[in-house]
Each structure stands twice: as C-alpha cells, then as structure tokens.
Design a protein around this motif. Sequence first.
Motif, PDB file in Angstrom:
ATOM      1  N   SER A  82       0.837  -1.191   0.000  1.00  0.00           N
ATOM      2  CA  SER A  82       0.000   0.000   0.000  1.00  0.00           C
ATOM      3  C   SER A  82       0.881   1.254   0.000  1.00  0.00           C
ATOM      4  O   SER A  82       0.695   2.176  -0.805  1.00  0.00           O
ATOM      5  N   GLY A  83       1.883   1.284   0.854  1.00  0.00           N
ATOM      6  CA  GLY A  83       2.786   2.438   0.895  1.00  0.00           C
ATOM      7  C   GLY A  83       3.649   2.528  -0.344  1.00  0.00           C
ATOM      8  O   GLY A  83       3.979   3.623  -0.819  1.00  0.00           O
ATOM      9  N   TYR A  84       3.998   1.361  -0.881  1.00  0.00           N
ATOM     10  CA  TYR A  84       4.887   1.362  -2.039  1.00  0.00           C
ATOM     11  C   TYR A  84       4.247   2.052  -3.246  1.00  0.00           C
ATOM     12  O   TYR A  84       4.934   2.621  -4.094  1.00  0.00           O
ATOM     13  N   ALA A  85       2.908   2.014  -3.310  1.00  0.00           N
ATOM     14  CA  ALA A  85       2.214   2.690  -4.423  1.00  0.00           C
ATOM     15  C   ALA A  85       2.518   4.193  -4.389  1.00  0.00           C
ATOM     16  O   ALA A  85       2.680   4.826  -5.442  1.00  0.00           O
ATOM     17  N   GLU A  86       2.612   4.775  -3.196  1.00  0.00           N
ATOM     18  CA  GLU A  86       2.911   6.216  -3.121  1.00  0.00           C
ATOM     19  C   GLU A  86       4.378   6.473  -3.494  1.00  0.00           C
ATOM     20  O   GLU A  86       4.700   7.518  -4.059  1.00  0.00           O
ATOM     21  N   ILE A  87       5.254   5.513  -3.179  1.00  0.00           N
ATOM     22  CA  ILE A  87       6.657   5.650  -3.612  1.00  0.00           C
ATOM     23  C   ILE A  87       6.711   5.635  -5.145  1.00  0.00           C
ATOM     24  O   ILE A  87       7.420   6.430  -5.776  1.00  0.00           O
ATOM     25  N   LEU A  88       5.935   4.733  -5.737  1.00  0.00           N
ATOM     26  CA  LEU A  88       5.874   4.665  -7.205  1.00  0.00           C
ATOM     27  C   LEU A  88       5.313   5.974  -7.777  1.00  0.00           C
ATOM     28  O   LEU A  88       5.809   6.494  -8.776  1.00  0.00           O
ATOM     29  N   LYS A  89       4.290   6.521  -7.115  1.00  0.00           N
ATOM     30  CA  LYS A  89       3.726   7.797  -7.580  1.00  0.00           C
ATOM     31  C   LYS A  89       4.786   8.891  -7.568  1.00  0.00           C
ATOM     32  O   LYS A  89       4.947   9.616  -8.558  1.00  0.00           O
ATOM     33  N   HIS A  90       5.535   8.995  -6.482  1.00  0.00           N
ATOM     34  CA  HIS A  90       6.580  10.030  -6.416  1.00  0.00           C
ATOM     35  C   HIS A  90       7.606   9.827  -7.534  1.00  0.00           C
ATOM     36  O   HIS A  90       8.066  10.799  -8.147  1.00  0.00           O
ATOM     37  N   ALA A  91       7.933   8.559  -7.804  1.00  0.00           N
ATOM     38  CA  ALA A  91       8.920   8.284  -8.857  1.00  0.00           C
ATOM     39  C   ALA A  91       8.382   8.704 -10.225  1.00  0.00           C
ATOM     40  O   ALA A  91       9.096   9.296 -11.038  1.00  0.00           O
ATOM     41  N   LEU A  92       7.120   8.409 -10.494  1.00  0.00           N
ATOM     42  CA  LEU A  92       6.526   8.778 -11.790  1.00  0.00           C
ATOM     43  C   LEU A  92       6.518  10.289 -11.982  1.00  0.00           C
ATOM     44  O   LEU A  92       6.727  10.803 -13.080  1.00  0.00           O
ATOM     45  N   LEU A 105      10.798   0.458  -9.769  1.00  0.00           N
ATOM     46  CA  LEU A 105      10.243  -0.755 -10.403  1.00  0.00           C
ATOM     47  C   LEU A 105      11.187  -1.936 -10.241  1.00  0.00           C
ATOM     48  O   LEU A 105      10.752  -3.092 -10.216  1.00  0.00           O
ATOM     49  N   ASN A 106      12.487  -1.669 -10.108  1.00  0.00           N
ATOM     50  CA  ASN A 106      13.460  -2.767 -10.013  1.00  0.00           C
ATOM     51  C   ASN A 106      13.707  -3.248  -8.581  1.00  0.00           C
ATOM     52  O   ASN A 106      14.348  -4.270  -8.383  1.00  0.00           O
ATOM     53  N   PHE A 107      13.237  -2.505  -7.591  1.00  0.00           N
ATOM     54  CA  PHE A 107      13.446  -2.918  -6.192  1.00  0.00           C
ATOM     55  C   PHE A 107      12.712  -4.242  -5.945  1.00  0.00           C
ATOM     56  O   PHE A 107      11.568  -4.421  -6.394  1.00  0.00           O
ATOM     57  N   ASP A 108      13.373  -5.155  -5.236  1.00  0.00           N
ATOM     58  CA  ASP A 108      12.773  -6.479  -5.011  1.00  0.00           C
ATOM     59  C   ASP A 108      11.827  -6.416  -3.800  1.00  0.00           C
ATOM     60  O   ASP A 108      12.223  -6.665  -2.660  1.00  0.00           O
ATOM     61  N   HIS A 163       2.191  -4.011 -15.644  1.00  0.00           N
ATOM     62  CA  HIS A 163       2.888  -5.260 -15.311  1.00  0.00           C
ATOM     63  C   HIS A 163       3.180  -5.317 -13.796  1.00  0.00           C
ATOM     64  O   HIS A 163       2.921  -6.325 -13.142  1.00  0.00           O
ATOM     65  N   PHE A 164       3.669  -4.199 -13.261  1.00  0.00           N
ATOM     66  CA  PHE A 164       3.985  -4.130 -11.824  1.00  0.00           C
ATOM     67  C   PHE A 164       2.712  -4.320 -10.994  1.00  0.00           C
ATOM     68  O   PHE A 164       2.700  -5.028  -9.989  1.00  0.00           O
ATOM     69  N   MET A 165       1.630  -3.698 -11.455  1.00  0.00           N
ATOM     70  CA  MET A 165       0.352  -3.818 -10.730  1.00  0.00           C
ATOM     71  C   MET A 165      -0.123  -5.274 -10.706  1.00  0.00           C
ATOM     72  O   MET A 165      -0.442  -5.806  -9.635  1.00  0.00           O
ATOM     73  N   THR A 166      -0.186  -5.911 -11.880  1.00  0.00           N
ATOM     74  CA  THR A 166      -0.763  -7.270 -11.910  1.00  0.00           C
ATOM     75  C   THR A 166       0.116  -8.249 -11.130  1.00  0.00           C
ATOM     76  O   THR A 166      -0.383  -9.153 -10.469  1.00  0.00           O
ATOM     77  N   GLU A 167       1.428  -8.009 -11.157  1.00  0.00           N
ATOM     78  CA  GLU A 167       2.332  -8.920 -10.437  1.00  0.00           C
ATOM     79  C   GLU A 167       2.164  -8.808  -8.919  1.00  0.00           C
ATOM     80  O   GLU A 167       2.208  -9.800  -8.199  1.00  0.00           O
ATOM     81  N   HIS A 168       1.941  -7.590  -8.417  1.00  0.00           N
ATOM     82  CA  HIS A 168       1.967  -7.394  -6.956  1.00  0.00           C
ATOM     83  C   HIS A 168       0.616  -7.059  -6.328  1.00  0.00           C
ATOM     84  O   HIS A 168       0.379  -7.377  -5.169  1.00  0.00           O
TER      85      HIS A 168
END
Length: 351
Positions: free
Chosen positions: A167-177, A188-191, A284-289
């Motif tokens: 849930s928090g990671y989505a906001e990290i992705l938003k900041h990156a975008l 996107l590459n962080f495991d 792809h990131f969404m469907t995977e996680h």
Amino acid sequence: METNNITVDLDLALRNAAGLRGKSDLFLLADSNSCNYCLPKVMQTFELEDSKILVLPAGEQHKTLQTVEKIWNFLIESHATRNSLLLILGGGVLTDMGGFAASTFKRGIPYVNIPTTLLAMVDAAQGGKTGFDYQGLKNEIGMFAPALKTIVYPMFLQTLPSEQLLSGYAEILKHALIASPLELIRVLNFDIDNIDYEQLAELIDRSIDIKQYIVEQDPEETGLRKSLNFGHTIGHAIEEYSLMNKEAKPMLHGYAVMYGMVGELYLSMVKLGLEQQTLTQVVHFMTEHYGKPVCPCKDYGQLLELMRHDKKNTEQGQINFSLLRQVGNCRVNQECTDQEILDALDFLFNI
Ligand code: GLY
C-alpha cells in the motif's frame, strides 16, 4: 544511515523532538497496530502514564468525526494545555486525524508524527495535510497544519504485513513517476518480495525528498502540489466505492492509488501523449503485486459521481486530474470528458 528524513536512533530523535519546544507535558496517540510493536519502543524513551495514552482502532472506517471527538475528549480529560505536545504513533489514518485534533484543540497545540506504516512515512505524515472522512467522502474536512517534526524510523516496517508495505509502495511509485525516469527504474526494479531494508530506507529517503521539494514550493496546494494527486482522482473514487460495500474488506488506500494510477496513465497517454511503455511497465507491476481491480461496468456511473464530488475539482461538474506528459513531467488541472474517463475505467477493469 542517518539522513535528514530517516533516523536509526529513535530514542535520540524522540528526545530532540520533545526538546524542540521544551516540552515535557507529553500525550500520545497510538492505533491498534502500533500499540503492540511500536509503542514499547517509544516507552523506552518516555515512560508515559496510561492516562496520557489513547489507543484508537486502526483502519479508514474509523477516520470519522466521532474518532476526532474521542481525541479532543482525551486531551480535555487528561488536562492537556496549550503547552502540551501530542505524539502521534501510527499509520496515515491516525496521523491525519491526530494532526487535525491537535491543530484545533485550544486553537492548536504542536504535534510530532511518528509514522509506523510505509504509506504514512512517505506520504500521509509528510506535508501537513490533516483531517477526516465525512459523508462518505475522503478527507472532506481538514486543514493544512504541519507537524512540528516527523520522525521516520524504518525499523518499524519489519513487522508490517506485506499488503501494508505494498500500500505504501504505491505512493513511492507515484513520487517516482512524478520525479524522473531514473527514479522510476529504481522503484520498479526494487525487489519488493525479498526486502533489503537498507535499500528500502534509501528509497524512502528519496521519496520523502521528492514530496518535500514539492510541498516547500506549494504548501497549500494552489498549483504544483496538485501533482501529488496523480492517481488519486480515480483512486479515491475506487477507495470510496470499496468503503461503501460493507460486506467487502475495505481496500487499502495504496491499492486504490495503484489502480487509480493505471487509469490515469491511460488518460495521460490519450490526452497528453505519454509513451505507452510507461503504462505497460506499471500495468505489469500492478498485476504482479497488487492483482487486478474488479468493478462491474454497471457501477462506472457511481465512480464518475464520486469523482464529481472530489474536493480537488475547482469548477462544479468538472473532474480535475493531474496527468503525465512524460515521466517527470506532470500537468495539473487537466479536465477529461465523461467518455474519456469511462474509457479509462473500461481499460483498467478489463486488464
Ligand atoms: N498526499 C498528497 C499530498 O500530501 O499532497
């Protein structure tokens, strides 16, 4: 790793924060999650009497005026004064409500955020937005009232369930975008399935920097800060829609933002010519996680109605978006027609 944003020494950070205003009259809010693992760590620094601690239930469904009243009543009954300091130890729901209650109690007492979820660390507890949900609308009542300090202690994340991390990671992705192609690649590459907490702390640190840079320039969201709403027009509607369905488990905020970002990347492509590759990578990131979101097309009208009530709209009836022309280039105040939004919903719910 000790940076401006991140601390490895919670004890020192807490003492410094309390010392900032010479406070010894401390009160603490916790939530039903943070009181188990995180509260004992804070109590190693401050031994607070039970009467100075209020534990509230966690979860968006409790982000209500009634809960805010409980906080005001607690402060009154435990004799807080304008010289008191409120420590808020919890997720974003608690930091939003606690910040509001503190900022309105006796015309405002200072508060310190100690976020315990990833979402609160990178977003909710940063930037001074406070408030609560009202009449089914998210954060409908609230104010800008920055915390005296926000203490980010990533060690708290080691006990966080994976869905809360996502849930928090989505906001990290938003900041990156919003920030840059390089930051997007890092995120996107962080495991995320096998977390290295030092690397995660670095991502958190950069993510907070991105938000702080934007908030410093536009603290009250008159322009640039609206870029932080990317993904949130569709995302908030999906979240509110899920909260209305009393039988279903409420959707976590970041999941709704993740789905909202995919819908709004689609709109960004159609309206502003964003390259398709970004949409493909994020889908792809969404469907995977996060899995695929579900909403029958008969309910799209309900989602549109919720978007129409979004407080981010400036003109009645118009739905306002922050969209991307490119990664790192966000355009605010973008209006979309109902048909364009319906097409984006159709794309999102048929992935
Ligand atoms: N969560 C978006 C903002 O703080 O502006």
